[in-house]
Design a protein around this motif. Structure first.
Motif, PDB file in Angstrom:
ATOM      1  N   GLU A  92      47.833  29.052  28.463  1.00 35.55           N
ATOM      2  CA  GLU A  92      49.287  28.894  28.519  1.00 35.55           C
ATOM      3  C   GLU A  92      49.878  28.310  27.236  1.00 35.55           C
ATOM      4  O   GLU A  92      50.971  27.737  27.259  1.00 35.55           O
ATOM      5  CB  GLU A  92      49.662  27.996  29.704  1.00 35.55           C
ATOM      6  CG  GLU A  92      49.333  28.617  31.042  1.00 35.55           C
ATOM      7  CD  GLU A  92      50.038  27.886  32.160  1.00 35.55           C
ATOM      8  OE1 GLU A  92      51.020  28.438  32.695  1.00 35.55           O
ATOM      9  OE2 GLU A  92      49.614  26.757  32.488  1.00 35.55           O
ATOM     10  N   HIS A 111      53.377  20.166  29.174  1.00 31.70           N
ATOM     11  CA  HIS A 111      53.323  21.034  30.363  1.00 31.70           C
ATOM     12  C   HIS A 111      52.375  20.405  31.371  1.00 31.70           C
ATOM     13  O   HIS A 111      51.240  20.064  31.028  1.00 31.70           O
ATOM     14  CB  HIS A 111      52.827  22.431  30.020  1.00 31.70           C
ATOM     15  CG  HIS A 111      52.456  23.227  31.241  1.00 31.70           C
ATOM     16  ND1 HIS A 111      53.357  23.482  32.254  1.00 31.70           N
ATOM     17  CD2 HIS A 111      51.276  23.786  31.644  1.00 31.70           C
ATOM     18  CE1 HIS A 111      52.749  24.166  33.213  1.00 31.70           C
ATOM     19  NE2 HIS A 111      51.485  24.358  32.870  1.00 31.70           N
ATOM     20  N   HIS A 182      54.354  26.060  40.420  1.00 37.35           N
ATOM     21  CA  HIS A 182      53.425  25.852  39.314  1.00 37.35           C
ATOM     22  C   HIS A 182      53.512  24.432  38.737  1.00 37.35           C
ATOM     23  O   HIS A 182      52.584  23.658  38.888  1.00 37.35           O
ATOM     24  CB  HIS A 182      53.712  26.917  38.244  1.00 37.35           C
ATOM     25  CG  HIS A 182      52.849  26.837  37.033  1.00 37.35           C
ATOM     26  ND1 HIS A 182      52.854  27.795  36.049  1.00 37.35           N
ATOM     27  CD2 HIS A 182      51.961  25.907  36.610  1.00 37.35           C
ATOM     28  CE1 HIS A 182      52.005  27.478  35.092  1.00 37.35           C
ATOM     29  NE2 HIS A 182      51.450  26.324  35.411  1.00 37.35           N
TER      30      HIS A 182
HETATM   31 MN    MN Z   1      50.069  25.387  34.075  1.00 38.29          MN
END
Ligand code: MN
Length: 253
Positions: A92, A111, A182
């Motif tokens: 990612e 993140h 997520h």
């Molecule tokens: Mn993630």
């Protein structure tokens, strides 16, 4: 520990083009976010390069709580590693490359899948600031819906530049965006600010869920939130120093 240096590799890493202080701060950010419960075995934090603003620094693919200076890698604007040396990279990483492209004001990106935030990405309840430390959430946190842009069922991950760019569009000029089913992203002008926002996004989410169970919530007004955020931004070094000391002690490093 993984033997990441083959016999043909340079004797000392990271490369000399990195600013040592920035690498140290990025290692600290990884350790702090783990120690504060924002990341676990997953999640990552990056910093824009101070030598080439098109590039950024990010760990190789590993648990953030274990990151050391030698694990920090440099990535270009397309999220490709400048010196791969056969190291695994985060799937990612496009979250970071596309936010840096879209947001010249941003110099750090977190993140995470921090748990208290998740419910606000899957319900119609807006994450809003209910105490002064989370004033940066004054405009609310937008929610990225991957179904709207992927065109097919996904595993929810930001696996390419197009998905990263869509996430950056949802984030727009905000400090935090949620990712449905997520996690979330928090950005800042510095690692200190992005880490502060990631930690207090998680805390505000926990407090908001508790408060909403008790009754009608009296949130900060947008003006209160803006004033509080400005006040907090002047003292980011205070919690950072505390978090860093604790995280590095707990890590035995
Ligand atoms: Mn993630």
């Amino acid at each position: 520990m993984k033997a990441s240096t083959g016999s043909s590799s340079p004797p000392r890493q990271p490369a000399a083009t990195f600013d040592a202080n920035l690498v140290d701060d990025l290692v600290a950010a990884n350790r702090i976010l783990f120690d504060q419960g924002v990341v676990d075995g997953f999640g990552h934090v990056s910093a824009r390069s101070d030598h080439n603003r098109a590039r950024f620094l990010l760990s190789r693919s590993m648990a953030p709580g274990l990151v050391k200076p030698d694990d920090i890698m440099e990535f270009d604007e397309d999220a490709q590693p400048v010196e791969p040396r056969e190291r695994a990279v985060y799937l990612e990483r496009f979250i970071h490359s596309e936010i840096y492209k879209a947001r010249p004001d941003v110099n750090a990106v977190v993140h995470s899948h921090s748990p208290a935030v998740i419910p606000f990405g899957v319900t119609n309840v807006l994450l809003r600031p209910l105490f002064h430390i989370a004033g940066f959430l004054g405009q609310g946190a937008p929610v990225f819906e991957i179904r709207d842009v992927a065109g097919t069922a996904t595993d929810l991950l930001i696996r390419d530049a197009a998905l990263g760019a869509s996430l950056a569009t949802t984030l727009a000029d905000r400090p935090v965006a949620l990712m449905r089913g997520h996690g979330s992203v928090a950005v800042g002008i510095s690692l200190q600010q992005a880490v502060f926002r990631a930690i207090y996004t998680e805390i505000n989410a926990r407090l908001q869920s508790e408060a909403m169970r008790l009754g009608i919530v009296n949130f900060l007004t947008p003006e209160e939130a803006a004033r509080a955020a400005s006040t907090n931004d002047a003292v980011l070094a205070r919690p950072w120093d505390l978090w860093k000391r604790k995280a590095m002690q707990n890590a035995g490093a």
